[in-house]
Design a protein around this motif. Sequence first.
Motif, short mmCIF file in Angstrom:
data_model
loop_
_atom_site.label_atom_id
_atom_site.label_comp_id
_atom_site.label_asym_id
_atom_site.label_seq_id
_atom_site.Cartn_x
_atom_site.Cartn_y
_atom_site.Cartn_z
N ALA A 195 0.85 -1.19 0.00
CA ALA A 195 0.00 0.00 0.00
C ALA A 195 0.88 1.24 0.00
CB ALA A 195 -0.91 0.01 1.22
N VAL A 196 0.50 2.23 -0.81
CA VAL A 196 1.16 3.53 -0.84
C VAL A 196 0.16 4.56 -0.34
CG1 VAL A 196 2.22 5.30 -2.31
CG2 VAL A 196 2.66 2.87 -2.75
N VAL A 197 0.59 5.46 0.55
CA VAL A 197 -0.29 6.48 1.12
C VAL A 197 0.16 7.86 0.67
CG1 VAL A 197 -1.24 7.49 3.23
CG2 VAL A 197 -0.77 5.03 3.13
N LEU A 198 -0.77 8.62 0.10
CA LEU A 198 -0.52 10.00 -0.30
C LEU A 198 -1.50 10.92 0.39
CD1 LEU A 198 -0.12 9.65 -4.20
CD2 LEU A 198 1.70 9.63 -2.48
N VAL A 224 8.60 1.67 3.80
CA VAL A 224 9.51 2.58 3.10
C VAL A 224 8.94 3.99 3.17
CG1 VAL A 224 10.75 3.11 0.97
CG2 VAL A 224 10.04 0.75 1.45
N GLN A 225 9.74 4.94 3.59
CA GLN A 225 9.35 6.35 3.57
C GLN A 225 10.07 7.04 2.43
OE1 GLN A 225 7.08 8.39 5.54
NE2 GLN A 225 7.57 9.54 3.68
N MET A 280 4.62 7.28 1.65
CA MET A 280 5.17 6.08 2.27
C MET A 280 4.51 4.85 1.68
SD MET A 280 3.43 6.31 6.05
CE MET A 280 1.65 6.12 6.29
N ALA A 281 5.23 3.72 1.75
CA ALA A 281 4.72 2.44 1.26
C ALA A 281 4.92 1.39 2.32
CB ALA A 281 5.44 2.04 -0.02
N LEU A 282 3.92 0.51 2.47
CA LEU A 282 3.98 -0.55 3.47
C LEU A 282 3.51 -1.86 2.85
CD1 LEU A 282 2.58 2.19 4.97
CD2 LEU A 282 3.15 0.80 6.96
N GLU A 283 4.13 -2.94 3.26
CA GLU A 283 3.66 -4.27 2.88
C GLU A 283 2.17 -4.37 3.24
OE1 GLU A 283 4.56 -7.98 5.30
OE2 GLU A 283 6.15 -7.99 3.77
N MET A 284 1.35 -4.85 2.30
CA MET A 284 -0.10 -4.76 2.48
C MET A 284 -0.60 -5.48 3.72
SD MET A 284 -2.95 -3.53 1.46
CE MET A 284 -2.88 -2.98 -0.25
N GLU A 310 12.60 1.80 6.21
CA GLU A 310 13.65 2.21 5.29
C GLU A 310 13.37 3.60 4.74
OE1 GLU A 310 16.32 0.57 4.89
OE2 GLU A 310 15.79 -1.38 5.72
N TYR A 311 14.40 4.21 4.17
CA TYR A 311 14.27 5.54 3.57
C TYR A 311 14.69 5.47 2.11
CZ TYR A 311 14.88 10.59 2.86
OH TYR A 311 14.80 11.88 2.40
#
Length: 395
Positions: A128-131, A156-157, A202-206, A238-239
């Motif tokens: 998932a990516v959050v905007l 990941v940020q 940011m993105a996170l494993e779903m 992570e960055y």
Amino acid sequence: MLWTLLNSLLFFGAGSAVAYLVLFAAAARWGSRSHRVPRPSSWPRLAVYIPAYKEDAVIVDTARRAADHDYPGVFEVVVIADSLRPDTMAALDELPVTVVPLDVEESTKATALKHGLDATPPDKYDAAVVLDADNVMAPGFLEQVACSVANGARVVQGRRVAKNHDTALARLDGVSEAINNQIFRRGHHALGLSAALIGSGMALEMDLFRRFMGAIDTPDGFDKELELRLLRAGTRIEYAPDAVVYDEKVRADAVFVDQRRRWIGAQARYLRRHVRGGLRALVRGGPFDYVDKVVQMLLPPRALLVASLPLISLGNLLAGALGWAGAWGGLSGLLAAGLFAAVPADRDDLSVASLLSALPRGVWLGLRALLRSREGLAPNTTTPHHTSQASAPSS
């Protein structure tokens, strides 16, 4: 004797905060740890979530740009539409995005994201990516975060960069964001620690995102709650500095103060909740990333440090305590050097001159936000946005 004791206690606290900031600013400037990850053989499937509460001015353009983003794998843009006008909803329906209507009495960003997750079929996406509703992904953003996910990163940020520089306050806000990226993300990564989450880009494993978001119910600062829960569970963040997302910066004093007031209040709230857990983790030997995050929440606002250190030095000078005056003056200089070192060298749209010109006003507004930080939080409190049409600056 009392004067010496007071100076000693204050100097220890302020000196520790300054040392923390300077350490990570130096690591960001001169650290050599690589951020590059190899391209995967197969690209993760991504769901891009954009919560939008009364964001009629920006959400249609944001959604259109997100849908047009060039990504070699499969992705879907999901707009969580909360209290949008009928004409905005009609315009969103014309775009190749999924619109998830939300109608609750007291919605929050956490509520919206959980609603969006509920509308996404299980196992359909890998991450998932959050905007935010005003965010514009730079070319290659999804590709960069997907590379990290494909190579084992669970969280990941990306790097948020100012989208507008049309006022002095917006420039100061952009410099502040850049300094935060350097100290709390690039500098931490250089020393082998987790980066800080921002709440967007940011993105996170779903599966991980579903599990942790299900337990979050907070009126504000959901990203801090999520971050603390992740770090307490031993999950590394992570960055990805090359994954750039453009973010609108505030233009009005009142908006700046209210935004910072909410941030400071959320930080104090989460510090109270987690300080004991941080101490227990320190005694038990980890997770150290969680301990570090609790230490971060103990740091006083930079505006308070910038304003108070020279004044304390002056007070000691007037009182005839020349040694303490020199010590506080030296600490002020060290803080200034650290903040200037934290202005990233790869940004041609930022400068020390722009920081200096807006600094007095920014410090004053930051102190006002600090004084108001104990005010209650109203439901559906957001930062107003104007337009996402402004051309994104170079990075």
